[in-house]
Design an enzyme around this catalytic site. Structure first.
Site, PDB file in Angstrom:
ATOM      1  N   GLU A   1      39.618  80.671  54.755  1.00  0.00           N
ATOM      2  CA  GLU A   1      39.963  81.766  55.720  1.00  0.00           C
ATOM      3  C   GLU A   1      41.208  82.088  55.874  1.00  0.00           C
ATOM      4  O   GLU A   1      41.800  81.240  56.875  1.00  0.00           O
ATOM      5  CB  GLU A   1      39.013  81.460  57.060  1.00  0.00           C
ATOM      6  CG  GLU A   1      37.581  81.323  56.770  1.00  0.00           C
ATOM      7  CD  GLU A   1      36.896  82.503  56.233  1.00  0.00           C
ATOM      8  OE1 GLU A   1      37.251  83.830  56.282  1.00  0.00           O
ATOM      9  OE2 GLU A   1      35.496  82.260  55.846  1.00  0.00           O
TER      10      GLU A   1
ATOM     11  N   CYS B   1      43.539  87.460  62.794  1.00  0.00           N
ATOM     12  CA  CYS B   1      43.664  87.435  61.505  1.00  0.00           C
ATOM     13  C   CYS B   1      43.128  88.957  60.957  1.00  0.00           C
ATOM     14  O   CYS B   1      43.379  89.425  59.831  1.00  0.00           O
ATOM     15  CB  CYS B   1      42.859  86.480  60.676  1.00  0.00           C
ATOM     16  SG  CYS B   1      41.085  86.280  61.192  1.00  0.00           S
TER      17      CYS B   1
HETATM   18  P1  NAD Z   1      48.751  77.231  59.824  1.00  0.00           P
HETATM   19  O1  NAD Z   1      48.234  77.872  58.414  1.00  0.00           O
HETATM   20  O2  NAD Z   1      50.220  77.326  59.945  1.00  0.00           O
HETATM   21  O3  NAD Z   1      48.013  76.176  60.389  1.00  0.00           O
HETATM   22  C1  NAD Z   1      46.567  76.056  60.363  1.00  0.00           C
HETATM   23  C2  NAD Z   1      46.245  74.497  60.342  1.00  0.00           C
HETATM   24  O4  NAD Z   1      46.915  73.840  59.226  1.00  0.00           O
HETATM   25  C3  NAD Z   1      46.590  73.678  61.404  1.00  0.00           C
HETATM   26  O5  NAD Z   1      45.647  72.959  61.829  1.00  0.00           O
HETATM   27  C4  NAD Z   1      47.880  73.182  61.141  1.00  0.00           C
HETATM   28  O6  NAD Z   1      48.064  71.801  61.818  1.00  0.00           O
HETATM   29  C5  NAD Z   1      47.612  72.881  59.728  1.00  0.00           C
HETATM   30  N1  NAD Z   1      48.863  72.810  58.936  1.00  0.00           N
HETATM   31  C6  NAD Z   1      49.964  73.541  59.136  1.00  0.00           C
HETATM   32  N2  NAD Z   1      50.927  73.273  58.278  1.00  0.00           N
HETATM   33  C7  NAD Z   1      50.420  72.424  57.388  1.00  0.00           C
HETATM   34  C8  NAD Z   1      50.661  71.729  56.072  1.00  0.00           C
HETATM   35  N3  NAD Z   1      51.868  72.009  55.695  1.00  0.00           N
HETATM   36  N4  NAD Z   1      49.950  70.941  55.500  1.00  0.00           N
HETATM   37  C9  NAD Z   1      48.872  70.641  55.926  1.00  0.00           C
HETATM   38  N5  NAD Z   1      48.272  71.098  57.262  1.00  0.00           N
HETATM   39  C10 NAD Z   1      48.965  72.037  57.801  1.00  0.00           C
HETATM   40  O7  NAD Z   1      48.083  78.762  60.574  1.00  0.00           O
HETATM   41  P2  NAD Z   1      48.304  79.187  62.192  1.00  0.00           P
HETATM   42  O8  NAD Z   1      49.912  79.412  62.390  1.00  0.00           O
HETATM   43  O9  NAD Z   1      47.920  78.138  63.156  1.00  0.00           O
HETATM   44  O10 NAD Z   1      47.388  80.343  62.399  1.00  0.00           O
HETATM   45  C11 NAD Z   1      47.890  81.792  62.030  1.00  0.00           C
HETATM   46  C12 NAD Z   1      47.269  82.089  60.456  1.00  0.00           C
HETATM   47  O11 NAD Z   1      45.998  81.789  60.438  1.00  0.00           O
HETATM   48  C13 NAD Z   1      47.577  83.434  60.140  1.00  0.00           C
HETATM   49  O12 NAD Z   1      47.993  83.672  59.193  1.00  0.00           O
HETATM   50  C14 NAD Z   1      46.214  84.118  60.525  1.00  0.00           C
HETATM   51  O13 NAD Z   1      45.950  85.369  59.762  1.00  0.00           O
HETATM   52  C15 NAD Z   1      45.130  82.970  60.001  1.00  0.00           C
HETATM   53  N6  NAD Z   1      43.925  83.189  60.508  1.00  0.00           N
HETATM   54  C16 NAD Z   1      42.883  83.248  59.371  1.00  0.00           C
HETATM   55  C17 NAD Z   1      41.737  83.734  60.146  1.00  0.00           C
HETATM   56  C18 NAD Z   1      40.442  84.057  58.931  1.00  0.00           C
HETATM   57  O14 NAD Z   1      39.412  83.932  59.608  1.00  0.00           O
HETATM   58  N7  NAD Z   1      40.749  84.389  58.003  1.00  0.00           N
HETATM   59  C19 NAD Z   1      41.530  83.439  61.485  1.00  0.00           C
HETATM   60  C20 NAD Z   1      42.399  83.093  62.171  1.00  0.00           C
HETATM   61  C21 NAD Z   1      43.864  82.752  61.943  1.00  0.00           C
END
Ligand code: NAD
Length: 467
Positions: A219, A254
């Site tokens: 997602e 998102c």
């Molecule tokens: P992110 O991708 O930075 O982090 C998400 C998760 O991944 C966190 O738990 C984080 O600890 C982990 N993570 C971060 N970097 C990592 C790496 N290099 N390796 C492994 N794990 C890692 O996202 P965010 O900043 O927390 O959230 C915002 C993003 O999420 C936006 O792009 C938003 O659109 C998206 N989002 C999507 C939905 C959906 O349903 N499609 C819903 C909410 C948020």
């Protein structure tokens, strides 16, 4: 990340092992167990709502209404909905067999839990984005490891406490981790990975999952475009609905409208309509002490948004800030094709570019040439225009005349396509995500059955009537 105690890799591996053992013992299989855990989820959200609201205030400065409606309320409703539907969802199916020669075979599709699964979540809606899939995984009979975001530490810590208080710790655990710990989680073998987050990290997750051939739901981020058909919609109502969607959690959603396409002749009217809508939401200004606008999650992201405004070529209407809060800001006088800095990635903040097009076709062409959106919003009363978008565009979801309304409709799947991810959830789709459709046949071991299949046994006889 202050005060959040991260788990060591050893503790994470131990949790993974424990969850595997619980699953293999069959603890999560009985529907009675699943129903009880789902009721516990609903109880958790109901009984601890004050604590959850405080954690959301601490992490995101979120107003209680904006915290309750999209997060706590839907957790209770989804958990209770799953309790009601569980018998139906989990019942094995017996497909009808029409061919005479195998009519006495017993054919079944078992709804088998996938097994030991992990849910990795972002910070922006820490509760519903974790508990939404969790409800599906519990209903399906899986054991679950939850890894909340380190960027919403108050919520992450509270979640750990509440999950261990309300749910069976043999089957459901929370671990805390940032990048390194999540990388360790991804190195372990899971039966499903449910990841919500950015497209960048989604690629890392998919690559890690590929090594173990683990199925994944991604997602991901969304650059959700909006088209406003000036001729065929109520502009002031459309502006109000778009702005309402954009200002939720200060645009850090998102499914937030990312940019708006409108035909040139209606651009001025639309910009005014946004101004009127903003005035009606915040008569004393969006940054007034009484306004309900959430803040930007951290300094880094706040600076990024400011730098976008400093570099855009469009005309800025708004842009005032106070602390980590930014008023909803409209940027217009942008034409397609646009190479403006606001169009290079998901904005994820209260900035709304308005882009002029010559026609609906030009808007469609532009949407088709960008990343596949998570959601595409279209404001028009004209069925022909609606049909164009249905037939000529791709997106996770296609929503007419509203923003965010789809999240209140668990009867339709929620999920992305292409750049915005794959897989889907909500309602029964959540159950399906964590369920393996295990096909099974049970063939009576009697001579009559073999007589009907006599041809399959050697010696083969090409001279027989069947050839
Ligand atoms: P992110 O991708 O930075 O982090 C998400 C998760 O991944 C966190 O738990 C984080 O600890 C982990 N993570 C971060 N970097 C990592 C790496 N290099 N390796 C492994 N794990 C890692 O996202 P965010 O900043 O927390 O959230 C915002 C993003 O999420 C936006 O792009 C938003 O659109 C998206 N989002 C999507 C939905 C959906 O349903 N499609 C819903 C909410 C948020």
């Amino acid at each position: 990340m202050s005060n959040l105690e991260l788990h060591t890799n050893d503790k994470i591996s131990q949790a993974h092992k424990d969850l595997r053992q619980t699953f293999l013992k069959g603890t999560t299989l009985p529907l009675e167990f699943r129903r009880h855990q789902l009721l516990q989820v609903a109880r958790l959200a109901q009984e601890k709502q004050e604590a959850i609201l405080s954690a959301l205030e601490a992490d995101l400065g979120r107003h209680p209404v904006e915290a309750y409606l999209p997060e706590i309320g839907p957790i209770v409703a989804s958990a209770l909905g799953a309790v009601q539907c569980l018998d139906d969802w989990a019942r094995p199916e017996n497909p009808h067999i029409s061919e005479q020669w195998r009519s006495n075979w017993n054919t079944t599709i078992h709804k088998a839990p996938k097994g030991v699964v992990v849910i990795i979540s972002p910070w922006n809606y820490p509760w519903i984005i974790t508990f939404g899939p969790l409800i599906g995984a519990i209903a399906a009979g899986c054991t679950v490891l939850i890894k909340p975001s380190e960027h919403s530490p108050a919520c992450a810590k509270l979640m750990q406490d509440l999950v261990s208080e309300y749910l069976d710790p043999r089957a459901f655990r929370v671990v805390q981790g940032a990048v390194d710990e999540t990388a360790h989680i991804l190195s372990l073998k899971w039966d499903h990975i449910f990841f919500t987050g950015s497209t960048r990290v989604g690629r890392i997750v998919a690559e890690a999952a590929g090594k173990n051939l683990t199925p994944v739901t991604l997602e991901l981020g969304g650059q959700c475009p909006v088209f406003v058909d000036g001729k065929n919609t109520n502009l002031s109502l459309a502006a109000k609905r778009i702005l309402w969607g954009k200002q939720q959690n200060a645009g850090q959603v998102c499914v937030a409208p990312n940019h708006v396409f409108v035909e040139k002749e209606f651009e001025g009217k639309l910009v005014s309509a946004f101004g009127e809508a903003a005035k009606s939401f915040w008569p004393d200004g969006a940054l007034d002490a009484k306004s309900n606008l959430a803040r930007i999650v951290n300094k880094g992201h706040f600076k990024h948004l400011q730098s976008l405004l400093a570099r855009t070529k469009g005309l800025i209407k708004g842009g005032k800030t106070e602390g980590l809060r930014m008023e909803p800001t409209f940027v217009h006088n942008l034409n397609v094709p646009t190479d403006d800095v606001l169009m290079t990635s998901e904005i994820f903040g209260p900035i709304l570019p308005i882009i002029s097009v010559n026609s609906v076709d030009e808007a469609i062409e532009n949407i088709r040439s960008g990343p596949t959106p998570l959601v595409l919003y279209v404001f028009t009363e004209d069925q022909e225009v609606k049909n164009k978008f249905i037939q000529q565009t791709q997106s996770g979801q296609l929503i007419f005349q509203e923003t965010f309304g789809q999240l209140a409709v668990p009867e339709i799947p929620f999920g992305g396509q292409g750049d915005s991810g794959y897989g889907a959830y909500l309602g029964k789709y959540s159950f399906d995500t964590f369920t393996h459709l295990r096909g099974s046949i049970d063939v009576p071991l009697i001579p009559e059955v073999d007589a009907a299949m006599a041809l399959k046994y050697p010696p083969y006889n090409p001279g027989s009537e069947a050839f």
